[in-house]
Write an enzyme that holds these catalytic residues in place. Structure first.
Site, PDB file in Angstrom:
ATOM      1  N   GLU A 104      -5.358   6.285  -5.554  1.00 44.08           N
ATOM      2  CA  GLU A 104      -3.963   6.166  -5.949  1.00 44.08           C
ATOM      3  C   GLU A 104      -3.813   5.501  -7.308  1.00 44.08           C
ATOM      4  OE1 GLU A 104      -1.563   4.318  -2.966  1.00 44.08           O
ATOM      5  OE2 GLU A 104      -2.508   5.454  -1.339  1.00 44.08           O
TER       6      GLU A 104
ATOM      7  N   ARG B 106     -10.207   3.495  -6.391  1.00 43.46           N
ATOM      8  CA  ARG B 106      -9.058   3.697  -5.515  1.00 43.46           C
ATOM      9  C   ARG B 106      -8.253   4.867  -6.068  1.00 43.46           C
ATOM     10  NH1 ARG B 106      -3.584   1.851  -4.679  1.00 43.46           N
ATOM     11  NH2 ARG B 106      -3.151   1.696  -2.435  1.00 43.46           N
TER      12      ARG B 106
ATOM     13  N   GLU C  78     -17.171   1.137   0.775  1.00 42.05           N
ATOM     14  CA  GLU C  78     -18.081   1.672  -0.246  1.00 42.05           C
ATOM     15  C   GLU C  78     -18.781   0.545  -0.980  1.00 42.05           C
ATOM     16  OE1 GLU C  78     -16.009   5.899  -1.645  1.00 42.05           O
ATOM     17  OE2 GLU C  78     -15.957   4.146  -2.952  1.00 42.05           O
TER      18      GLU C  78
END
Length: 860
Positions: A34, A32, A99
């Site tokens: 972020e 991820r 994913e």
């Protein structure tokens, strides 16, 4: 060991690899953005790149909710390992979950794709059970996708399955990200590099060698010792195959490993960089010169436990690659494969494996696997042809593989044609493979010695060959030593020079290649048809250094003697049953070896015997008169005139001062030994058997032969002999079949073997009380012999006594022998139930005393 290490090792040992599938990427990174893009994942990605791992990372930051692209799906499918960085807010991203679902789907296909979960500041239980922050994320997803419950279930299932896989947890190493990244990258590179080095599909016959090297790797002193193992052999014996199997078997046990192929002919700077990068991984260490590379290896690898294979190495590369124990960390194992034994001597290796040629059974199997892709052809004709090719290869693995592959899918007629061609010319690929060792010889003289051996001297005694080639002004001893070190020649138990047939053919092909079209300009001629062509056409030139021709009686041919006059470079000449018309004038003055048994010449032309000759063999020839050279033949060491029944005038031995071996046996016209023979201070072997030597035919002062070791006087007619006790170096005396001999005079005390069988008139033997080196005594069928005074004193050194047919030995003598054995601490006689007692000597080899009754047989 921490939990992360254990989990990562479990990952490394699990998941099947599929070396047959082509992977576009080594690693796919799922994360991820972020949470970890600019910290942990960036560190991981950069470290992977430094280790030359081809990692895929998605640089795009797509808006929330957008589905993953087809490009990304393809990247997942084409990646060998998927690394999933589970962070605290990973499940917030539907992009990440998409994913993950694709990654687990690819893994389930069984194509060898691996998955490595990484838990970065998140509890694996939260991922597995979707609790904590993952529970919050799924509440949001269920609200956003109220009508797509199946998608939510797939995401949950993917998370559960992925979190159950072996992986790594940052918390287990106290949050040290640098160490954590190093461990992850180490296990990834280990798994990627665990694609085994390619080994032949059917590596037949190497198991014992692999086991031998494995034992050398394991056995030793401390676990911290650095051990260096050598694999030595001529080209094509399977050294590299053995090394590959060892590397595949042991590489996971080391911090660093590297397999450097074909070191001898590689670019040294590239090899240094490969070694450094393979072991240290961060590819920023790059050297630009050999000196810099050598220093870096010494500086950087001394603390790393490594397994390094240096394949096909020679002396020149040892220092450049810093191959020495102190260059590598404690516990390291270094394996070198080489054709040069001197490399292993310099390295002082801890063990050497020397793969030999294969057995006939193994060789046939290996050949058939390459020729038919099975270990045995169904067709009987192909089987018989296969055996002929196997015989040609003489157990050399690479030659069997080359020829087997070359003949695959070819017709029987093509096989037969190929076999016929091999008898004339070696297969090019095999020739080049073997020629590497020859090309490694930097001394032209050593190359010449190799070519002489391969063309003329195989199977001959090494000491003899050294003497002959020293006469050619070669430094032969060190030359043969270098050939032996390079596995181009070997020495058998009898000290004879041995060479593999394919090495022989390689050497002969080198000679042929120098002048493929003009036979008379080749340096050596050994093929009968080539020699006959040159002799008939008188096309021989001074380039010819050696020539041999052996004609069978049915093939006898005559050539003009003029054919030899152009060959003024001849050093080695061997002829048999070859007849020349006209006088053989002007032989090469460089001749060291003249071997011409059954020479048809009746007299020797002027200058027939040259001052450079070392060995002259004219045995069984028709020569009647020996013409002495005008000068002393200082180099002559061997002279064989045995069987020259017409020879009336013998050599003046004073002109042969350095003669070591003289053969005059079976010379029927030799009735007297000329006094000049006592001047041969260097003579070691004298053969005078079956001549017509009667009384006083042998000079009284034979003591002048101070170097004599063997004296053969068998089958002569003398009744007595001169005193021989002054021959201080005599070891063997042969007197068998001297039927008129009455007495054997005093003998040198160092004599070891006396053979006097069938001396039917022999009555008296010398005193044996000081013959303390005597090993064998042969006196069969000497019926007039009654005793040997002092024999009991020399029994301790004896290994064999034969006295069959000595029917008049006295009882006192026999009793003295029995007591002599007992006195030497050998126990008393043992009677096994017949007249033949036996004595057992426990402190020495078996000894036999054999005699007809009444003297019993003793086995000691």
């Amino acid at each position: 060991m921490d939990a992360t290490s254990t989990a990562l090792e479990a990952f490394s040992s699990s998941s099947p690899s599929n070396s047959s599938k082509h992977w576009k990427y080594d690693v796919f990174l799922s994360f991820r953005g972020e949470d970890t893009r600019k910290n942990f994942t960036d560190h991981l990605y950069c470290t992977l790149k430094d280790n030359r791992v081809n990692a895929y990372i998605d640089e795009k930051e797509l808006p929330r909710g957008e589905n993953i692209s087809e490009e990304l799906k393809q990247a997942i499918e084409q990646s060998r390992i998927s690394v999933i960085v589970f962070s605290n807010r990973y499940a917030d991203s539907t992009w990440c979950l998409e994913e993950l679902e694709k990654i687990m789907e690819c893994r389930s296909r069984g194509l060898g794709q691996m998955v490595l979960p990484i838990f970065y500041d998140v509890d694996p239980t939260h991922v597995r059970k979707q609790t904590g922050s993952f529970a919050e994320a799924f509440k949001t997803h269920e609200a956003n996708f109220p009508e797509d419950n199946d998608k939510i279930k797939r995401w949950r299932s993917a998370l559960f399955e992925a979190a159950n896989l072996a992986g790594g947890n940052l918390k287990n190493i106290d949050g040290y990200e640098g160490k954590f990244v190093e461990k992850i990258v180490a296990e990834i590179t280990r798994k990627l590099n665990n694609t085994c080095l390619h080994v032949a599909t059917n590596p037949i016959g190497i198991d014992s060698h692999v086991k031998e090297v494995s034992n050398y790797l394991r056995v030793g002193g401390s676990d911290h010792d650095v051990r260096i193992i050598g694999i030595l052999g001529m080209g094509g014996t399977g050294k590299t195959t053995i090394a590959k199997v060892i590397f595949n078997e042991f590489e996971r046990s080391f911090q660093g490993k590297s397999f450097l192929s074909e070191v001898r002919k590689g670019d040294m700077v590239k090899l240094q960089n490969k070694l450094l990068c393979d072991i240290l991984k961060p590819a920023k260490i790059k050297v630009t010169s050999v000196d810099e590379g050598t220093k870096k290896i010494k500086d950087k690898l001394g603390s790393v436990k490594v397994l390094v294979i240096f394949d096909d190495i020679d002396e020149e590369q040892l220092d450049k690659l810093a191959i020495k124990r102190e260059s590598f960390g404690p516990g390291s194992r270094i394996i070198v494969t080489t054709r040069n034994e001197r490399v292993l001597k310099i390295l002082e290796v801890d063990g050497t494996c020397s793969p030999q040629t294969m057995s006939d059974k193994e060789a046939l199997q290996l050949f058939c696997w390459h020729a038919f892709t099975e270990d045995h052809p169904n067709d009987e004709d192909y089987l018989e042809l296969s055996k002929k090719f196997v015989e040609y290869c003489r157990g050399l693995p690479q030659a069997l593989e080359v020829l087997g592959s070359y003949l695959r899918k070819r017709t029987k007629r093509e096989w037969k044609s190929a076999l016929k061609k091999l008898k004339r010319k070696p297969h090019r690929k095999i020739h080049e493979m073997l020629k590497i060792s020859y090309d490694g010889l930097i001394d032209d003289e050593v190359k010449a010695i190799f070519l002489d051996i391969s063309c003329f001297l195989i199977g001959m005694n090494k000491n003899y060959v050294v003497t002959i080639l020293d006469g050619c002004d070669f430094d032969t001893e060190i030359g043969i030593g270098e050939l032996h070190d390079r596995c181009l020649v070997s020495v058998d138990e009898g000290n004879n020079l041995i060479m593999h047939n394919l090495l022989r053919d390689m050497g002969r092909e080198i000679v042929r290649e120098k002048s493929p079209d003009i036979t008379g300009k080749r340096s050596r001629l050994w093929d009968p048809e080539d020699v006959k062509e040159v002799l008939r056409s008188k096309s021989g030139t001074e380039k010819i250094e050696g020539l041999t021709l052996d004609l069978q009686e049915s093939q006898q041919d005559s050539f003009s003697a003029e054919a030899l006059e152009g060959m003024q470079g001849l050093r080695l000449l061997k002829l048999k049953d070859v007849n020349f018309k006209g006088p053989c004038k002007h032989l090469s003055k460089k001749l060291s070896l003249l071997c011409w048994p059954e020479c048809p010449l009746k007299s020797m032309p002027q200058d027939f015997i040259q001052r450079n000759m070392v060995d002259i063999d004219l045995s069984r020839s028709r020569i009647e008169v020996w013409k002495d050279s005008d000068v002393a033949l200082e180099k002559l060491k061997f002279l064989n005139l045995g069987g020259c029944n017409r020879l009336k005038r013998f050599p003046d031995f004073s002109k042969l001062p350095n003669l070591k071996k003289l053969i005059l046996q079976d010379c029927k016209n030799l009735s007297k030994i000329f006094h000049s023979i006592v001047q041969l201070k260097n003579l070691e072997y004298l053969y005078l058997a079956d001549c017509k030597l009667a009384d006083r035919a042998i000079p009284e002062d034979l003591g002048g032969l101070s170097s004599l070791r063997v004296l053969d006087l068998r089958g002569n007619a003398f009744k007595g002999l001169p005193t021989l006790s002054h021959l201080s170096k005599l070891q063997t005396l042969q007197l068998s079949n001297c039927s008129k001999l009455l007495a054997i005079p005093d003998l040198p005390t160092n004599l070891e073997i006396l053979q006097a069988d069938e001396c039917i008139a022999l009555e008296k033997m010398p005193n044996f009380s000081e013959m303390l080196r005597m090993r064998e005594l042969h006196l069969n069928h000497s019926p007039k012999l009654t005793e040997i005074i002092g024999l009991e004193m020399s029994l301790y050194s004896m290994t064999r006594i034969h006295m069959e047919g000595c029917t008049n030995l006295t009882a006192a003598f026999k009793e003295a022998i029995i007591q002599g054995w007992s006195a030497n601490g050998n126990g008393g006689p043992f009677l096994p139930g017949n007249d033949s007692p036996s004595l057992l000597r426990r402190d020495k080899p078996k000894v036999e005393i054999i005699s007809c009754l009444p003297f019993p047989k003793f086995v000691l």
